[in-house]
Motif scaffolding. Structure first.
Motif, PDB file in Angstrom:
ATOM      1  N   LEU A 232      49.171   0.300 -26.159  1.00  0.00           N
ATOM      2  CA  LEU A 232      47.754   0.307 -25.780  1.00  0.00           C
ATOM      3  C   LEU A 232      46.905  -0.203 -26.927  1.00  0.00           C
ATOM      4  O   LEU A 232      47.218   0.031 -28.096  1.00  0.00           O
ATOM      5  CB  LEU A 232      47.289   1.725 -25.427  1.00  0.00           C
ATOM      6  N   VAL A 233      45.791  -0.857 -26.578  1.00  0.00           N
ATOM      7  CA  VAL A 233      44.830  -1.261 -27.603  1.00  0.00           C
ATOM      8  C   VAL A 233      43.435  -1.230 -26.999  1.00  0.00           C
ATOM      9  O   VAL A 233      43.248  -1.477 -25.799  1.00  0.00           O
ATOM     10  CB  VAL A 233      45.161  -2.670 -28.168  1.00  0.00           C
ATOM     11  N   ALA A 234      42.458  -0.845 -27.806  1.00  0.00           N
ATOM     12  CA  ALA A 234      41.063  -0.815 -27.378  1.00  0.00           C
ATOM     13  C   ALA A 234      40.184  -1.240 -28.538  1.00  0.00           C
ATOM     14  O   ALA A 234      40.465  -0.901 -29.697  1.00  0.00           O
ATOM     15  CB  ALA A 234      40.659   0.584 -26.906  1.00  0.00           C
ATOM     16  N   CYS A 235      39.132  -1.964 -28.223  1.00  0.00           N
ATOM     17  CA  CYS A 235      38.176  -2.376 -29.248  1.00  0.00           C
ATOM     18  C   CYS A 235      36.904  -1.549 -29.150  1.00  0.00           C
ATOM     19  O   CYS A 235      36.373  -1.333 -28.050  1.00  0.00           O
ATOM     20  CB  CYS A 235      37.783  -3.846 -29.072  1.00  0.00           C
ATOM     21  N   GLY A 236      36.418  -1.091 -30.281  1.00  0.00           N
ATOM     22  CA  GLY A 236      35.048  -0.651 -30.374  1.00  0.00           C
ATOM     23  C   GLY A 236      34.205  -1.857 -30.731  1.00  0.00           C
ATOM     24  O   GLY A 236      34.667  -3.006 -30.656  1.00  0.00           O
ATOM     25  N   TRP A 237      32.974  -1.617 -31.135  1.00  0.00           N
ATOM     26  CA  TRP A 237      32.103  -2.741 -31.454  1.00  0.00           C
ATOM     27  C   TRP A 237      32.712  -3.579 -32.568  1.00  0.00           C
ATOM     28  O   TRP A 237      32.863  -4.779 -32.463  1.00  0.00           O
ATOM     29  CB  TRP A 237      30.721  -2.214 -31.860  1.00  0.00           C
ATOM     30  N   ARG A 238      33.108  -2.924 -33.671  1.00  0.00           N
ATOM     31  CA  ARG A 238      33.718  -3.634 -34.790  1.00  0.00           C
ATOM     32  C   ARG A 238      34.870  -2.838 -35.388  1.00  0.00           C
ATOM     33  O   ARG A 238      35.105  -2.860 -36.585  1.00  0.00           O
ATOM     34  CB  ARG A 238      32.659  -3.964 -35.836  1.00  0.00           C
ATOM     35  N   SER A 242      44.734   1.444 -31.575  1.00  0.00           N
ATOM     36  CA  SER A 242      45.967   1.113 -30.864  1.00  0.00           C
ATOM     37  C   SER A 242      46.846   2.350 -30.774  1.00  0.00           C
ATOM     38  O   SER A 242      46.716   3.285 -31.554  1.00  0.00           O
ATOM     39  CB  SER A 242      46.720  -0.028 -31.558  1.00  0.00           C
ATOM     40  N   VAL A 243      47.744   2.337 -29.790  1.00  0.00           N
ATOM     41  CA  VAL A 243      48.660   3.454 -29.576  1.00  0.00           C
ATOM     42  C   VAL A 243      50.079   2.907 -29.492  1.00  0.00           C
ATOM     43  O   VAL A 243      50.334   1.914 -28.803  1.00  0.00           O
ATOM     44  CB  VAL A 243      48.312   4.223 -28.279  1.00  0.00           C
ATOM     45  N   SER A 244      50.996   3.578 -30.180  1.00  0.00           N
ATOM     46  CA  SER A 244      52.394   3.159 -30.165  1.00  0.00           C
ATOM     47  C   SER A 244      53.146   3.833 -29.028  1.00  0.00           C
ATOM     48  O   SER A 244      52.642   4.756 -28.383  1.00  0.00           O
ATOM     49  CB  SER A 244      53.059   3.507 -31.503  1.00  0.00           C
ATOM     50  N   SER A 245      54.373   3.409 -28.816  1.00  0.00           N
ATOM     51  CA  SER A 245      55.181   3.958 -27.723  1.00  0.00           C
ATOM     52  C   SER A 245      55.491   5.435 -27.926  1.00  0.00           C
ATOM     53  O   SER A 245      55.826   6.142 -26.980  1.00  0.00           O
ATOM     54  CB  SER A 245      56.477   3.157 -27.572  1.00  0.00           C
ATOM     55  N   SER A 246      55.376   5.929 -29.160  1.00  0.00           N
ATOM     56  CA  SER A 246      55.602   7.352 -29.425  1.00  0.00           C
ATOM     57  C   SER A 246      54.342   8.179 -29.228  1.00  0.00           C
ATOM     58  O   SER A 246      54.376   9.404 -29.382  1.00  0.00           O
ATOM     59  CB  SER A 246      56.109   7.539 -30.861  1.00  0.00           C
ATOM     60  N   GLY A 247      53.214   7.509 -28.889  1.00  0.00           N
ATOM     61  CA  GLY A 247      51.959   8.221 -28.669  1.00  0.00           C
ATOM     62  C   GLY A 247      51.114   8.385 -29.913  1.00  0.00           C
ATOM     63  O   GLY A 247      50.102   9.100 -29.891  1.00  0.00           O
ATOM     64  N   SER A 248      51.504   7.735 -31.000  1.00  0.00           N
ATOM     65  CA  SER A 248      50.736   7.791 -32.239  1.00  0.00           C
ATOM     66  C   SER A 248      49.559   6.819 -32.178  1.00  0.00           C
ATOM     67  O   SER A 248      49.654   5.744 -31.565  1.00  0.00           O
ATOM     68  CB  SER A 248      51.615   7.435 -33.435  1.00  0.00           C
ATOM     69  N   VAL A 249      48.453   7.193 -32.838  1.00  0.00           N
ATOM     70  CA  VAL A 249      47.252   6.359 -32.861  1.00  0.00           C
ATOM     71  C   VAL A 249      47.129   5.652 -34.206  1.00  0.00           C
ATOM     72  O   VAL A 249      47.322   6.269 -35.265  1.00  0.00           O
ATOM     73  CB  VAL A 249      45.987   7.211 -32.621  1.00  0.00           C
ATOM     74  N   TYR A 250      46.797   4.373 -34.154  1.00  0.00           N
ATOM     75  CA  TYR A 250      46.536   3.590 -35.352  1.00  0.00           C
ATOM     76  C   TYR A 250      45.157   2.947 -35.196  1.00  0.00           C
ATOM     77  O   TYR A 250      44.880   2.340 -34.159  1.00  0.00           O
ATOM     78  CB  TYR A 250      47.592   2.500 -35.540  1.00  0.00           C
ATOM     79  N   THR A 251      44.311   3.090 -36.209  1.00  0.00           N
ATOM     80  CA  THR A 251      42.973   2.507 -36.141  1.00  0.00           C
ATOM     81  C   THR A 251      42.727   1.614 -37.350  1.00  0.00           C
ATOM     82  O   THR A 251      43.347   1.786 -38.411  1.00  0.00           O
ATOM     83  CB  THR A 251      41.880   3.596 -36.084  1.00  0.00           C
ATOM     84  N   CYS A 283      47.626   9.061 -24.612  1.00  0.00           N
ATOM     85  CA  CYS A 283      47.947   8.203 -23.466  1.00  0.00           C
ATOM     86  C   CYS A 283      46.794   7.287 -23.074  1.00  0.00           C
ATOM     87  O   CYS A 283      46.973   6.384 -22.252  1.00  0.00           O
ATOM     88  CB  CYS A 283      48.350   9.044 -22.263  1.00  0.00           C
ATOM     89  N   GLN A 284      45.598   7.509 -23.642  1.00  0.00           N
ATOM     90  CA  GLN A 284      44.476   6.636 -23.331  1.00  0.00           C
ATOM     91  C   GLN A 284      43.483   6.655 -24.493  1.00  0.00           C
ATOM     92  O   GLN A 284      43.294   7.692 -25.141  1.00  0.00           O
ATOM     93  CB  GLN A 284      43.778   7.082 -22.047  1.00  0.00           C
ATOM     94  N   ILE A 285      42.861   5.514 -24.757  1.00  0.00           N
ATOM     95  CA  ILE A 285      41.898   5.382 -25.838  1.00  0.00           C
ATOM     96  C   ILE A 285      40.718   4.547 -25.356  1.00  0.00           C
ATOM     97  O   ILE A 285      40.840   3.743 -24.427  1.00  0.00           O
ATOM     98  CB  ILE A 285      42.514   4.698 -27.087  1.00  0.00           C
ATOM     99  N   SER A 286      39.559   4.752 -25.985  1.00  0.00           N
ATOM    100  CA  SER A 286      38.389   3.948 -25.664  1.00  0.00           C
ATOM    101  C   SER A 286      37.501   3.860 -26.883  1.00  0.00           C
ATOM    102  O   SER A 286      37.345   4.840 -27.629  1.00  0.00           O
ATOM    103  CB  SER A 286      37.615   4.558 -24.486  1.00  0.00           C
ATOM    104  N   GLY A 287      36.927   2.683 -27.104  1.00  0.00           N
ATOM    105  CA  GLY A 287      36.054   2.472 -28.239  1.00  0.00           C
ATOM    106  C   GLY A 287      34.627   2.221 -27.806  1.00  0.00           C
ATOM    107  O   GLY A 287      34.376   1.419 -26.903  1.00  0.00           O
ATOM    108  N   GLY A 288      33.681   2.917 -28.424  1.00  0.00           N
ATOM    109  CA  GLY A 288      32.267   2.693 -28.172  1.00  0.00           C
ATOM    110  C   GLY A 288      31.674   1.796 -29.230  1.00  0.00           C
ATOM    111  O   GLY A 288      32.390   1.128 -29.979  1.00  0.00           O
ATOM    112  N   TRP A 289      30.350   1.789 -29.281  1.00  0.00           N
ATOM    113  CA  TRP A 289      29.685   0.953 -30.271  1.00  0.00           C
ATOM    114  C   TRP A 289      30.123   1.363 -31.668  1.00  0.00           C
ATOM    115  O   TRP A 289      30.523   0.547 -32.485  1.00  0.00           O
ATOM    116  CB  TRP A 289      28.164   1.084 -30.106  1.00  0.00           C
TER     117      TRP A 289
END
Length: 442
Positions: A232-238, A242-251, A283-289
């Motif tokens: 998974l990958v999501a963009c905020g404003w800048r 991202s999320v890996s297959s193990s469910g870890s978050v990378y920003t 399992c889900q991510i979202s980026g705001g401004w």
């Protein structure tokens, strides 16, 4: 509030059961929901036509977008001030709202106040659509990517910095099957079916994850993340999440407001693991401004970053540089979340829709313009909402009436100097790309 036809529509589907919200999407100041029965509702800021009701009025409660009735819409996506919808059965993408830089894909820069089909995408089987501030992308079922709109920093991935008024195929992905895409202000990210992460466009804050602050005009692969596949990958404003297959978050990217979640306000130029959530599977991510939301497989929602308007939903208006849990009535589990620029939407397992954050244009859907720093149920869209709640309906016949406004009728072209409009629309953000010329409302 004046509606296109004055019709009213119950939120039931005709069988007595309440329509369930399937998808939600939040823009800069507006919100859109897809309900069962292929019903689309929109509310919030309407100045640029982004609500699709044929006018420029704000809506303070969810309003059925009658122009899309019968079009069998299966997905909706908000850009900053424009909106797209996709009909799977018709293989047709619709767009409406602010048309500057060609972000609507119709071959011009005109604003559209009601949904219109993007002719050049007719017949394509679309897997996903992503909308950024001023550009859009679509992934086909074959894994090909098309992009259109603003391209000053190469965010279209076409190898140029020329805006594109029509969708163009990203040739750099030839032979590479793309799984999903996401768009920020002036940058874009993608994940391939093989679990590889790509970034391109504006990179001043390291938001491309490529280890530097340079722009990229074509997609470039981000170095492997501890040998994990990215799903998974999501963009905020800048910034980018991202999320890996193990469910870890990378920003990575911009963190002036703590939107990376690492307990500080430091930018990161490559994906950095979010240790605060290491015990959770995301399992889900979202980026705001300038804020971020992450949802666990257990239905728990966490927020961090900019919180001036309460958009984190944690009961205060202070910025948070580490993830904070968001509480819901009766400990409801969250199944879907979407960050707008200054507000946030969520759907729970009890088929309730909640909103919080900035409410000045009615984007929270509660019938007022109040900000809120804790989740509040949107009655009209929720199973536990007020009984007998009605959803207003607007009707514009898009087959016979094309409501457009030429840019010259609504805007004056202004240089970047002394323009509060360029400063994040709040007049308080000096970090805008150089050589930026935008239209300002007269």
């Amino acid at each position: 509030m004046e509606e296109g036809s004055g019709m009213h529509s119950s939120s039931s589907d005709g069988t007595g059961s309440i329509r369930r919200v399937l998808l939600i999407s939040a823009g800069a100041g507006h919100s859109v929901a897809l309900l069962s029965g292929n019903v689309v509702c929109s509310w919030g800021r309407g100045e640029d036509g982004q609500l699709g009701h044929g006018d420029a009025d704000d809506r303070f409660t969810p309003t059925q977008l009658g122009a899309l009735d019968g079009r069998e819409i299966v997905s909706v996506t908000c850009g900053a001030d424009h909106t797209t919808a996709y009909s799977e059965s018709q293989s047709q993408v619709y767009s409406w709202g602010w048309g500057d830089f060609g972000r609507l894909g119709h071959g011009n820069s005109s604003d559209l106040f009601s949904p219109q089909p993007i002719q050049s995408l007719q017949g394509l089987h679309i897997k996903q659509i992503a909308c950024g501030d001023s550009h859009c992308l679509a992934v086909t079922m074959k894994g090909e990517v098309l992009s259109w709109g603003r391209n000053q920093n190469g965010q279209l991935g076409l190898g140029t910095t020329e805006d594109s008024l029509l969708p163009q195929k990203i040739e750099a992905f030839q032979g590479i099957s793309v799984k999903m895409i996401t768009a920020g202000a002036e940058h874009t990210a993608a994940v391939t079916e093989d679990g590889e992460l790509y970034g391109w466009g504006w990179g001043r804050y390291g938001n491309l994850g490529l280890g530097d602050r340079n722009d990229r005009l074509i997609p470039e692969k981000v170095s492997s993340v501890e040998h994990e596949k990215i799903i998974l990958v999501a963009c905020g404003w800048r910034h980018t999440i991202s999320v890996s297959s193990s469910g870890s978050v990378y920003t990575y990217g911009w963190s002036k407001y703590g939107q990376l979640g690492h307990g500080d306000f430091e930018d990161h130029l490559i994906p950095h693991k979010l240790e605060a959530l290491h015990e959770h599977c995301i399992c889900q991510i979202s980026g705001g401004w300038r804020h971020t939301m992450a949802l666990t497989t257990d239905g728990e929602l966490y927020g961090w970053g900019w919180n001036k308007f309460g958009q984190l939903g944690v009961g205060d208006n202070s910025d948070h540089c580490s993830p904070i849990p968001v509480k819901f009535p009766d400990d409801q589990k969250v199944v879907h979340v979407s960050c707008g620029w200054r507000h946030t939407l969520a759907v729970t397992d009890r088929h309730n829709v909640f909103s919080w954050g900035r409410g000045t244009n009615g984007q929270l859907g509660h019938g007022d313009s109040l900000d809120r720093n804790v989740p509040k149920i949107i009655d009209a869209l929720s199973m536990d909402g007020s009984s007998g709640q009605q959803i207003e309906a607007s009707k514009v016949d898009i087959s016979s009436e094309k409501i457009t406004v030429l840019p010259t009728e609504r805007y004056a072209v202004v240089p970047k100097e002394n323009s509060a409009f360029l400063l994040g629309r709040d007049g308080n953000d000096s970090s805008v790309p150089e050589n930026d010329v935008k239209r300002m409302r007269i």
